[in-house]
Write an enzyme that holds these catalytic residues in place. Structure first.
Site, PDB file in Angstrom:
ATOM      1  N   TYR A  62       0.891  -1.191   0.078  1.00  0.00           N
ATOM      2  CA  TYR A  62       0.021   0.058   0.079  1.00  0.00           C
ATOM      3  C   TYR A  62       0.878   1.186   0.020  1.00  0.00           C
ATOM      4  O   TYR A  62       1.540   1.719   1.048  1.00  0.00           O
ATOM      5  CB  TYR A  62      -0.887   0.150   1.062  1.00  0.00           C
ATOM      6  CG  TYR A  62      -1.732  -1.317   1.212  1.00  0.00           C
ATOM      7  CD1 TYR A  62      -2.198  -1.863   0.048  1.00  0.00           C
ATOM      8  CD2 TYR A  62      -2.552  -1.562   2.431  1.00  0.00           C
ATOM      9  CE1 TYR A  62      -3.114  -2.958   0.233  1.00  0.00           C
ATOM     10  CE2 TYR A  62      -3.356  -2.645   2.662  1.00  0.00           C
ATOM     11  CZ  TYR A  62      -3.462  -3.265   1.606  1.00  0.00           C
ATOM     12  OH  TYR A  62      -4.535  -4.488   1.561  1.00  0.00           O
ATOM     13  N   HIS A 129      -0.288 -12.072   1.500  1.00  0.00           N
ATOM     14  CA  HIS A 129      -1.093 -11.363   0.537  1.00  0.00           C
ATOM     15  C   HIS A 129      -1.477 -11.853  -0.679  1.00  0.00           C
ATOM     16  O   HIS A 129      -2.986 -11.681  -0.814  1.00  0.00           O
ATOM     17  CB  HIS A 129      -0.332  -9.848   0.187  1.00  0.00           C
ATOM     18  CG  HIS A 129      -1.384  -8.802   0.071  1.00  0.00           C
ATOM     19  ND1 HIS A 129      -0.968  -7.332   0.075  1.00  0.00           N
ATOM     20  CD2 HIS A 129      -2.769  -8.556  -0.056  1.00  0.00           C
ATOM     21  CE1 HIS A 129      -1.959  -6.688  -0.040  1.00  0.00           C
ATOM     22  NE2 HIS A 129      -3.124  -7.221  -0.237  1.00  0.00           N
ATOM     23  N   SER A 208     -12.970  -5.518   1.601  1.00  0.00           N
ATOM     24  CA  SER A 208     -14.083  -4.884   0.462  1.00  0.00           C
ATOM     25  C   SER A 208     -15.595  -5.126   0.823  1.00  0.00           C
ATOM     26  O   SER A 208     -16.405  -5.676  -0.049  1.00  0.00           O
ATOM     27  CB  SER A 208     -13.841  -5.385  -0.868  1.00  0.00           C
ATOM     28  OG  SER A 208     -12.731  -4.674  -1.329  1.00  0.00           O
ATOM     29  N   GLY A 211     -18.385  -3.632  -1.244  1.00  0.00           N
ATOM     30  CA  GLY A 211     -18.254  -3.919  -2.668  1.00  0.00           C
ATOM     31  C   GLY A 211     -17.276  -2.803  -3.276  1.00  0.00           C
ATOM     32  O   GLY A 211     -17.700  -2.292  -4.412  1.00  0.00           O
ATOM     33  N   ARG A 212     -16.314  -2.445  -2.810  1.00  0.00           N
ATOM     34  CA  ARG A 212     -15.466  -1.494  -3.097  1.00  0.00           C
ATOM     35  C   ARG A 212     -15.899  -0.208  -3.243  1.00  0.00           C
ATOM     36  O   ARG A 212     -15.493   0.470  -4.083  1.00  0.00           O
ATOM     37  CB  ARG A 212     -14.687  -2.158  -4.177  1.00  0.00           C
ATOM     38  CG  ARG A 212     -13.985  -3.290  -4.288  1.00  0.00           C
ATOM     39  CD  ARG A 212     -13.346  -3.658  -5.732  1.00  0.00           C
ATOM     40  NE  ARG A 212     -12.888  -5.064  -5.634  1.00  0.00           N
ATOM     41  CZ  ARG A 212     -11.557  -5.471  -5.324  1.00  0.00           C
ATOM     42  NH1 ARG A 212     -10.856  -4.493  -4.982  1.00  0.00           N
ATOM     43  NH2 ARG A 212     -11.167  -6.697  -5.441  1.00  0.00           N
ATOM     44  N   GLY A 218     -23.835   3.802  -4.763  1.00  0.00           N
ATOM     45  CA  GLY A 218     -24.084   3.049  -6.202  1.00  0.00           C
ATOM     46  C   GLY A 218     -23.184   3.715  -7.213  1.00  0.00           C
ATOM     47  O   GLY A 218     -22.078   3.958  -7.125  1.00  0.00           O
TER      48      GLY A 218
END
Length: 346
Positions: A62, A129, A208, A211-212, A218
């Site tokens: 990261y 990872h 997530s 949903g990321r 949305g």
């Protein structure tokens, strides 16, 4: 500040964590675009800890590296003793090329480097990872076991490993947690991986879980992403699929309105209700979003409401893969047999 975040035992090896963690990836430059101001992110981390969200998730990739350095700074002044710190190794971006490595010398070098960047003596939970499909998992686990024995890490985790890889790894040294993508619209792990973890007493860390970011707002979420954000190119967020998938968000949003919560809280509450051995780690860079995520812990869902939510986002209802073709190569990965490594090293 009184904490409203309950505690859970993650796995059966002794690790106790906040029932909801904090994914820190988006705070630093990387897949989600530009880095956020360091001072603001340290304030966010401190706010999370004071609110009871003490399970912090980072990785050497990261940034790369910047996120571990950020956490090292944030955990000064007595904060380290208040958190459960998780980091990862295994994804390399050397020369701009994505590579996965589980070689023992690499494992050790990564751990030593992460300890320095985090400025700690020990990492509580250290994950592989992604699984190196060219190195038997027993070989990688052998080095991780040594790091546990040396006191450099306390517990071992895997991410995106197949059920068979998890079993083989667990036979070398107990696995405490498996990190996997799990949300209303990503449920492939439920068939084989989740039952394997439960059979072996391994905790489940859901990354997530929103949903990321899709279950926050949305399609609007996709419109607001920067040009450098890799999510723009994910199959589910491409226009032809997004037009279809927005129906899932709209139905979740309708139910959230009935429940008196936000769609993201409802989606996160669904993950919490999948079991007391599940710890979602939603990421955010805003204190108000963090507080909203904590609010998901107090939402109660009946079996009927769980079933209704799942009816909105069953597998055939979601269009597009969860990863692009490159990252998809390392989804729920297997490794070669140990015998092949012995032959290749003789």
């Amino acid at each position: 500040m009184a904490s409203s975040v309950r505690r859970i035992n993650l796995g059966s090896q002794g690790l106790n964590v906040s029932a909801q963690g904090l994914g820190c990836m988006g705070m630093s430059a990387g897949p989600y675009g530009t880095p956020k101001p360091e001072e603001d992110m340290i304030a966010l981390i401190h706010h999370a800890i004071n609110a009871g969200v003490t399970f912090l998730d980072t990785s050497d990739m990261y940034g790369p590296f910047a996120n571990e350095i950020l956490l090292g700074k944030a955990l000064k002044g007595g904060m380290r003793e208040r958190v459960e710190l998780a980091s990862k190794f295994g994804i390399s971006l050397a020369n701009g090329k994505l590579d996965i490595c589980g070689d023992p010398a690499y494992v050790r070098a990564c751990c030593e480097a992460s300890l320095k960047r985090l400025d700690v003596d020990c990492i509580d939970l250290y994950y592989q990872h992604r699984i190196d499909t060219s190195v038997p998992v027993e070989v990688t686990m052998g080095e991780l076991k040594k790091l546990v024995e040396e006191g450099k890490i306390k517990y071992i985790g895997l991410s995106e490993a197949s059920a068979s890889t998890i079993r083989r790894a667990h036979a070398v040294h107990p696995i405490t947690a498996v990190q996997l993508e799990w949300s209303l619209w990503t449920r492939d792990a439920e068939e084989g991986i989740v039952p394997t973890c439960r059979e072996l007493g391994i905790g489940i860390v859901a990354y997530s879980p929103l949903g990321r970011g899709f279950f926050t707002s949305g399609p609007k979420m996709v419109e607001n992403l920067s040009s450098r954000d890799y999510r723009k190119n994910l199959p589910r967020f491409r226009y032809e699929n997004l037009e279809h998938n927005k129906n899932i968000f709209e139905r979740v949003n309708e139910m959230a309105t009935r429940k008196g919560c936000t769609p993201s809280q409802l989606a996160l509450a669904w993950v919490h209700h999948k079991g007391n051995d599940v710890c979602p780690i939603p990421g955010t860079t805003r204190i108000e979003n963090l507080d909203q995520n904590i609010g998901a812990l107090s939402i109660k869902l009946t079996p009927e409401e769980m079933a209704e939510l799942e009816s909105y986002a069953f597998a055939d209802a979601v269009k597009g893969d969860r990863n692009d073709s490159i990252l998809g190569t390392w989804e729920n990965s297997d490794t070669p047999p140990l015998s092949s490594w012995k032959k290749s090293t003789n």
